[in-house]
Design an enzyme around this catalytic site. Structure first.
Site, PDB file in Angstrom:
ATOM      1  N   ARG A  49       0.904  -1.249  -0.173  1.00 34.44           N
ATOM      2  CA  ARG A  49       0.257   0.196  -0.262  1.00 34.44           C
ATOM      3  C   ARG A  49       0.751   1.381   0.563  1.00 34.44           C
ATOM      4  NH1 ARG A  49      -0.802   5.139   2.877  1.00 34.44           N
ATOM      5  NH2 ARG A  49      -0.543   3.621   4.357  1.00 34.44           N
ATOM      6  N   ASP A  50       1.650   1.394   0.886  1.00 36.48           N
ATOM      7  CA  ASP A  50       2.454   2.855   0.815  1.00 36.48           C
ATOM      8  C   ASP A  50       3.767   2.768  -0.051  1.00 36.48           C
ATOM      9  OD1 ASP A  50       3.225   5.423   1.998  1.00 36.48           O
ATOM     10  OD2 ASP A  50       3.247   4.986   3.880  1.00 36.48           O
TER      11      ASP A  50
ATOM     12  N   HIS B 149       5.366   5.344  12.600  1.00 37.38           N
ATOM     13  CA  HIS B 149       5.058   4.826  11.033  1.00 37.38           C
ATOM     14  C   HIS B 149       6.820   6.261  10.297  1.00 37.38           C
ATOM     15  CE1 HIS B 149       2.422   4.348   6.627  1.00 37.38           C
ATOM     16  NE2 HIS B 149       4.022   5.427   7.163  1.00 37.38           N
TER      17      HIS B 149
ATOM     18  N   CYS C 235       4.127   9.653  -0.708  1.00 40.48           N
ATOM     19  CA  CYS C 235       2.998   9.579  -0.619  1.00 40.48           C
ATOM     20  C   CYS C 235       3.325  10.979  -1.713  1.00 40.48           C
ATOM     21  CB  CYS C 235       2.353  10.532   0.597  1.00 40.48           C
ATOM     22  SG  CYS C 235       0.672  11.430   0.101  1.00 40.48           S
TER      23      CYS C 235
HETATM   24  P1  HMG Z   1     -12.937  14.654  -3.457  1.00 34.08           P
HETATM   25  O1  HMG Z   1     -12.246  14.403  -4.793  1.00 34.08           O
HETATM   26  O2  HMG Z   1     -12.909  15.733  -2.612  1.00 34.08           O
HETATM   27  O3  HMG Z   1     -13.987  13.558  -3.206  1.00 34.08           O
HETATM   28  O4  HMG Z   1     -12.101  13.621  -2.883  1.00 34.08           O
HETATM   29  P2  HMG Z   1     -15.309  13.230  -4.286  1.00 34.08           P
HETATM   30  O5  HMG Z   1     -16.390  13.060  -3.365  1.00 34.08           O
HETATM   31  O6  HMG Z   1     -16.052  14.136  -5.366  1.00 34.08           O
HETATM   32  O7  HMG Z   1     -14.792  11.680  -4.966  1.00 34.08           O
HETATM   33  C1  HMG Z   1     -14.203  12.435  -6.359  1.00 34.08           C
HETATM   34  C2  HMG Z   1     -14.356  10.706  -7.145  1.00 34.08           C
HETATM   35  O8  HMG Z   1     -13.596  10.250  -6.988  1.00 34.08           O
HETATM   36  C3  HMG Z   1     -15.813  10.509  -7.341  1.00 34.08           C
HETATM   37  O9  HMG Z   1     -15.689  10.062  -8.178  1.00 34.08           O
HETATM   38  C4  HMG Z   1     -15.859   9.857  -6.527  1.00 34.08           C
HETATM   39  O10 HMG Z   1     -17.041   9.342  -6.561  1.00 34.08           O
HETATM   40  C5  HMG Z   1     -15.055   9.291  -6.631  1.00 34.08           C
HETATM   41  P3  HMG Z   1     -16.430  10.539  -9.827  1.00 34.08           P
HETATM   42  O11 HMG Z   1     -18.086  11.376  -9.353  1.00 34.08           O
HETATM   43  O12 HMG Z   1     -16.185  12.943 -10.318  1.00 34.08           O
HETATM   44  O13 HMG Z   1     -16.677  10.312 -11.187  1.00 34.08           O
HETATM   45  N1  HMG Z   1     -14.679   8.662  -4.672  1.00 34.08           N
HETATM   46  C6  HMG Z   1     -14.505   7.108  -4.690  1.00 34.08           C
HETATM   47  N2  HMG Z   1     -14.741   6.157  -5.755  1.00 34.08           N
HETATM   48  C7  HMG Z   1     -13.800   5.313  -5.397  1.00 34.08           C
HETATM   49  N3  HMG Z   1     -13.356   5.044  -3.293  1.00 34.08           N
HETATM   50  C8  HMG Z   1     -13.721   6.127  -2.548  1.00 34.08           C
HETATM   51  C9  HMG Z   1     -14.688   6.474  -3.452  1.00 34.08           C
HETATM   52  N4  HMG Z   1     -14.418   8.038  -3.006  1.00 34.08           N
HETATM   53  C10 HMG Z   1     -14.795   8.832  -3.810  1.00 34.08           C
HETATM   54  N5  HMG Z   1     -13.700   5.556  -1.228  1.00 34.08           N
HETATM   55  C11 HMG Z   1     -11.424  11.768  -1.275  1.00 34.08           C
HETATM   56  C12 HMG Z   1     -12.129  12.593  -1.584  1.00 34.08           C
HETATM   57  C13 HMG Z   1     -10.982  11.678  -0.265  1.00 34.08           C
HETATM   58  C14 HMG Z   1     -12.073  10.569  -1.903  1.00 34.08           C
HETATM   59  C15 HMG Z   1     -10.131  11.538  -1.995  1.00 34.08           C
HETATM   60  O14 HMG Z   1      -8.809  13.134  -1.858  1.00 34.08           O
HETATM   61  C16 HMG Z   1      -9.011  10.426  -1.855  1.00 34.08           C
HETATM   62  O15 HMG Z   1      -9.388   9.682  -2.215  1.00 34.08           O
HETATM   63  N6  HMG Z   1      -7.727  11.358  -1.014  1.00 34.08           N
HETATM   64  C17 HMG Z   1      -7.097   9.864  -0.558  1.00 34.08           C
HETATM   65  C18 HMG Z   1      -5.560  10.015  -1.184  1.00 34.08           C
HETATM   66  C19 HMG Z   1      -4.901   9.007  -0.014  1.00 34.08           C
HETATM   67  O16 HMG Z   1      -4.672   7.793  -1.250  1.00 34.08           O
HETATM   68  N7  HMG Z   1      -3.813   9.036  -0.215  1.00 34.08           N
HETATM   69  C20 HMG Z   1      -2.470   7.988  -0.063  1.00 34.08           C
HETATM   70  C21 HMG Z   1      -2.465   7.542   1.620  1.00 34.08           C
HETATM   71  S1  HMG Z   1      -2.326   8.374   2.785  1.00 34.08           S
HETATM   72  C22 HMG Z   1      -0.548   8.078   3.287  1.00 34.08           C
HETATM   73  O17 HMG Z   1       0.029   7.896   2.359  1.00 34.08           O
HETATM   74  C23 HMG Z   1      -0.414   8.680   4.808  1.00 34.08           C
HETATM   75  C24 HMG Z   1       0.277   7.493   5.479  1.00 34.08           C
HETATM   76  O18 HMG Z   1       0.477   6.585   4.573  1.00 34.08           O
HETATM   77  C25 HMG Z   1       0.627   7.746   7.132  1.00 34.08           C
HETATM   78  C26 HMG Z   1       1.887   8.836   6.551  1.00 34.08           C
HETATM   79  O19 HMG Z   1       2.742   8.166   5.593  1.00 34.08           O
HETATM   80  O20 HMG Z   1       1.968   9.728   7.476  1.00 34.08           O
HETATM   81  C27 HMG Z   1      -1.203   6.718   5.568  1.00 34.08           C
HETATM   82 MG    MG Z   2       2.875   6.871   4.564  1.00 32.19          MG
END
Ligand code: HMG
Ligand code: MG
Length: 287
Positions: free
Chosen positions: A13-14, A205, A238
């Protein structure tokens, strides 16, 4: 008997989320299967996020359907909203994770909403998971430094940890997302967080951007933490955190823990094989 420290494996994942080239579902499955042989208790295998935001993670359900599950390993996924948790539960995850930020800038960049809005959005996610008897882990990102806001005050991290605790997370993982933490800043952050959550319910993490992840793990061990996230082969980053290089490599963490007299329960030969496979998957990343 040596004291146990758990490594939670992050490579599928990450590790992979930041890869520009789309990695075939079959390759992701092969990586998870190789990691299952290592003996991890928990492996994070997918994200049920918007495919528009993170295209690399679009095949999470197929990955979960294709892996060979090892008894004793829990297969986890990130779930940002209700849609995500419903898809993750349908795919048969053993646990889910919600992910918040200690900085408003990263919350906007990563989730397109404020910290407060993200926490509101997580409430029904936790409810749905708990109704299915699936445990929920929490993350806080940018626990010491943020590419948008600079140094992060420890109290801000503690506040988000308290909110995730109140939502029902069994454990909160503290993310040095861009790998700029130092033992002093990690210690100050942990001292604030420990007022809200005991060390047994916290994980570290660390990303290894500046080569200090192992030192930061040692600082966390000194304050009682016994769970650390890491990615085989040092994969990761990320896409929404400029400057976030790989997670600290699982094989490095396992070796350091062994040198310090802890045991991890991992098979070193299987870990070496999985790490080689992970490194071979590394192409271009977003940072
Ligand atoms: P948004 O654009 O504000 O929301 O995104 P939305 O509701 O308008 O959704 C956009 C589109 O995505 C829409 O599609 C939704 O239907 C679809 P459209 O209508 O335009 O065709 N959608 C989805 N599709 C599938 N599954 C879903 C989903 N939700 C919406 N669950 C949102 C808001 C939260 C969805 C977006 O910002 C997002 O997906 N963000 C995730 C980003 C991410 O994964 N980042 C990496 C992980 S975090 C990380 O790495 C840190 C960590 O490792 C810890 C650390 O290191 O600190 C954990
Ligand atoms: Mg991370």
């Amino acid at each position: 008997m040596a004291e146990r420290v758990e490594i939670v494996e992050m490579a599928p994942r990450d590790g992979l989320q930041n890869e520009v080239r789309f990695i075939a579902t079959s390759d992701k499955i092969a990586l998870v299967d190789a990691l299952s042989d290592v003996g991890f208790t928990r492996i994070e295998v997918a994200s049920f996020v918007s495919p528009k935001w993170v295209p690399q993670m679009a095949d999470g359900a197929a990955v979960l359907a294709g892996i060979t599950r090892r008894p004793g390993t829990r297969y986890a996924a990130l779930t940002p909203n209700l849609r995500g948790v419903e898809a993750a539960l349908a795919a048969g995850v053993d646990e889910v994770a919600i992910f918040a930020s200690a900085s408003e800038g990263f919350s906007r960049a990563n989730l397109n909403c404020s910290i407060a809005e993200s926490l509101e959005r997580f409430a029904p996610v936790v409810e749905a998971a708990q109704a299915a008897l699936v445990p929920v882990r929490g993350y806080v990102s940018m626990v010491t430094d943020c590419p948008f806001e600079g140094a992060i005050a420890p109290d801000r991290v503690a506040q988000v940890v308290a909110a995730l605790r109140d939502l029902g997370c069994y454990e909160v993982s503290l993310g040095d997302t861009i790998g700029q933490g130092r033992p002093e800043t990690v210690t100050a952050m942990l001292n604030a967080v420990l007022n809200q959550m005991p060390s047994e319910r916290l994980a570290g993490h660390f990303h290894d951007t500046a080569g200090r992840a192992l030192d930061n793990i040692e600082a966390s061990l000194a304050l009682g933490l016994r769970v650390f996230d890491a990615a085989a082969g040092g994969l990761g980053g990320c896409p929404y955190a400029p400057g976030a290089a790989g997670n600290v490599a699982t094989e490095k963490v396992a070796a350091r823990l062994m040198a310090l007299g802890y045991e991890t329960g991992l098979d070193p030969a299987a870990l070496a094989r999985a790490a080689a496979l992970a490194r071979a998957m590394k192409g271009g990343s977003h940072v």
